[in-house]
Motif scaffolding. Structure first.
Motif, mmCIF file in Angstrom:
data_model
loop_
_atom_site.group_PDB
_atom_site.id
_atom_site.type_symbol
_atom_site.label_atom_id
_atom_site.label_comp_id
_atom_site.label_asym_id
_atom_site.label_seq_id
_atom_site.Cartn_x
_atom_site.Cartn_y
_atom_site.Cartn_z
ATOM 1 N N VAL A 153 11.526 11.615 -11.484
ATOM 2 C CA VAL A 153 11.198 12.026 -12.853
ATOM 3 C C VAL A 153 10.105 11.144 -13.427
ATOM 4 O O VAL A 153 9.119 11.630 -14.012
ATOM 5 N N GLU A 154 10.246 9.852 -13.252
ATOM 6 C CA GLU A 154 9.258 8.914 -13.788
ATOM 7 C C GLU A 154 7.909 9.038 -13.090
ATOM 8 O O GLU A 154 6.860 8.950 -13.740
ATOM 9 N N LEU A 155 7.944 9.230 -11.788
ATOM 10 C CA LEU A 155 6.686 9.419 -11.063
ATOM 11 C C LEU A 155 5.945 10.647 -11.580
ATOM 12 O O LEU A 155 4.720 10.615 -11.772
ATOM 13 N N ALA A 156 6.670 11.737 -11.817
ATOM 14 C CA ALA A 156 6.047 12.956 -12.339
ATOM 15 C C ALA A 156 5.484 12.724 -13.733
ATOM 16 O O ALA A 156 4.389 13.198 -14.057
ATOM 17 N N ARG A 157 6.206 12.012 -14.540
ATOM 18 C CA ARG A 157 5.740 11.724 -15.898
ATOM 19 C C ARG A 157 4.432 10.939 -15.872
ATOM 20 O O ARG A 157 3.473 11.286 -16.572
ATOM 21 N N PHE A 158 4.403 9.871 -15.090
ATOM 22 C CA PHE A 158 3.197 9.049 -15.028
ATOM 23 C C PHE A 158 2.048 9.789 -14.359
ATOM 24 O O PHE A 158 0.895 9.656 -14.769
ATOM 25 N N ARG A 159 2.346 10.560 -13.326
ATOM 26 C CA ARG A 159 1.308 11.365 -12.683
ATOM 27 C C ARG A 159 0.638 12.287 -13.687
ATOM 28 O O ARG A 159 -0.605 12.356 -13.773
ATOM 29 N N ASP A 160 1.436 12.986 -14.471
ATOM 30 C CA ASP A 160 0.894 13.939 -15.431
ATOM 31 C C ASP A 160 0.192 13.225 -16.586
ATOM 32 O O ASP A 160 -0.858 13.661 -17.057
ATOM 33 N N TYR A 161 0.763 12.119 -17.035
ATOM 34 C CA TYR A 161 0.181 11.366 -18.147
ATOM 35 C C TYR A 161 -1.176 10.781 -17.768
ATOM 36 O O TYR A 161 -2.136 10.806 -18.554
ATOM 37 N N LEU A 162 -1.258 10.262 -16.541
ATOM 38 C CA LEU A 162 -2.493 9.619 -16.086
ATOM 39 C C LEU A 162 -3.482 10.611 -15.483
ATOM 40 O O LEU A 162 -4.654 10.275 -15.285
ATOM 41 N N GLY A 163 -3.014 11.815 -15.182
ATOM 42 C CA GLY A 163 -3.897 12.816 -14.596
ATOM 43 C C GLY A 163 -4.337 12.476 -13.184
ATOM 44 O O GLY A 163 -5.460 12.784 -12.784
ATOM 45 N N PRO A 219 0.793 -1.230 0.000
ATOM 46 C CA PRO A 219 0.000 0.000 0.000
ATOM 47 C C PRO A 219 0.826 1.281 0.000
ATOM 48 O O PRO A 219 0.310 2.349 -0.313
ATOM 49 N N GLN A 220 2.119 1.191 0.334
ATOM 50 C CA GLN A 220 2.965 2.382 0.332
ATOM 51 C C GLN A 220 3.610 2.631 -1.029
ATOM 52 O O GLN A 220 4.306 3.631 -1.223
ATOM 53 N N SER A 221 3.373 1.756 -1.988
ATOM 54 C CA SER A 221 4.027 1.858 -3.288
ATOM 55 C C SER A 221 3.331 2.877 -4.199
ATOM 56 O O SER A 221 2.146 2.726 -4.510
ATOM 57 N N PRO A 222 4.060 3.895 -4.695
ATOM 58 C CA PRO A 222 3.426 4.845 -5.607
ATOM 59 C C PRO A 222 3.050 4.214 -6.939
ATOM 60 O O PRO A 222 2.071 4.606 -7.577
ATOM 61 N N TRP A 223 3.816 3.223 -7.347
ATOM 62 C CA TRP A 223 3.530 2.558 -8.618
ATOM 63 C C TRP A 223 2.245 1.745 -8.513
ATOM 64 O O TRP A 223 1.462 1.676 -9.475
ATOM 65 N N THR A 224 2.028 1.142 -7.353
ATOM 66 C CA THR A 224 0.769 0.432 -7.130
ATOM 67 C C THR A 224 -0.392 1.418 -7.175
ATOM 68 O O THR A 224 -1.433 1.147 -7.803
ATOM 69 N N TYR A 225 -0.220 2.561 -6.534
ATOM 70 C CA TYR A 225 -1.244 3.600 -6.545
ATOM 71 C C TYR A 225 -1.553 4.050 -7.970
ATOM 72 O O TYR A 225 -2.730 4.186 -8.357
ATOM 73 N N LEU A 226 -0.537 4.262 -8.781
ATOM 74 C CA LEU A 226 -0.742 4.740 -10.145
ATOM 75 C C LEU A 226 -1.500 3.738 -11.014
ATOM 76 O O LEU A 226 -2.183 4.127 -11.959
ATOM 77 N N GLY A 227 -1.388 2.463 -10.693
ATOM 78 C CA GLY A 227 -2.062 1.461 -11.513
ATOM 79 C C GLY A 227 -3.360 0.928 -10.948
ATOM 80 O O GLY A 227 -4.093 0.211 -11.634
ATOM 81 N N HIS A 228 -3.670 1.291 -9.700
ATOM 82 C CA HIS A 228 -4.768 0.646 -8.980
ATOM 83 C C HIS A 228 -6.121 0.832 -9.670
ATOM 84 O O HIS A 228 -6.840 -0.154 -9.915
#
Length: 201
Positions: free
Chosen positions: A66-76, A11-20
């Protein structure tokens, strides 16, 4: 026969959050079910070559942002790159998801997991704090008793079993989605999971 995705995550994983949310929508569209499997990365990393974030080289730590920002912006999606309560010890939150999963089923546990991830990455909340977890349970229309159940033998046994299963399958990071024994690691592999689901439709 219903297609089932085993969802290994922390649950602490940002990548899990981005895909959930994408995972849940994808499974719903495919008529697939999801089995919720929170795991202890503290046990997974040592046997799979993983390194805790704090121990990674500075170059890797910088590029992660950098990657977190990219995916955050891409996924909104709302995501604080360096939230106030991170790193965070995830054990209590993981056991809470497990307790709810054992009593309420995977669908309810899946929603709670999403709420806990959003708490870390979008809401600046501490998911290691029992008071915060009690509040999130209430917001999820779940009773506070589940926090007490995190200390039960059955919950700990299930959490350990999910981690053991992940290690046996070769899982080395979160999130990992498993479909018919095939591993898909990372939210950026969801497109491949979607293709695999379409082949089974």
């Amino acid at each position: 026969m219903t297609t089932t995705i085993d969802y290994y995550f922390a649950p602490q994983s940002p990548w899990t959050y981005l895909g959930h949310e994408r995972l849940t929508n994808m499974a719903k569209a495919a008529g697939a079910s999801i089995r919720v499997r929170p795991i202890d990365l503290g046990r997974v990393f040592p046997v799979s070559g993983g390194v805790q974030l704090k121990d990674r080289p500075k170059q890797r730590q910088a590029y992660r942002l950098v990657e977190l920002a990219r995916f955050r912006d891409y996924l909104g999606l709302p995501l604080n790159l360096q939230p106030q309560y991170f790193p965070v010890v995830p054990t209590l939150a993981s056991r809470l998801i497990t307790a709810v999963q054992l009593s309420e089923g995977d669908a309810i546990a899946l929603k709670l997991a999403g709420a806990l991830m959003a708490a870390v990455w979008a809401q600046e909340r501490d998911i290691a704090n029992p008071q915060t977890l009690t509040q999130i349970l209430a917001e999820s229309s779940l009773p506070a008793k589940y926090l007490t159940q995190t200390e039960s033998v059955d919950v700990q046994a299930a959490y350990d079993a999910y981690t053991d299963s992940a290690i046996e399958l070769g899982v080395f990071g979160a999130p990992t989605y498993v479909l018919d024994g095939e591993l898909f690691w990372g939210q950026d592999r969801l497109m491949f999971l979607e293709q695999a689901l379409l082949k089974r439709a």
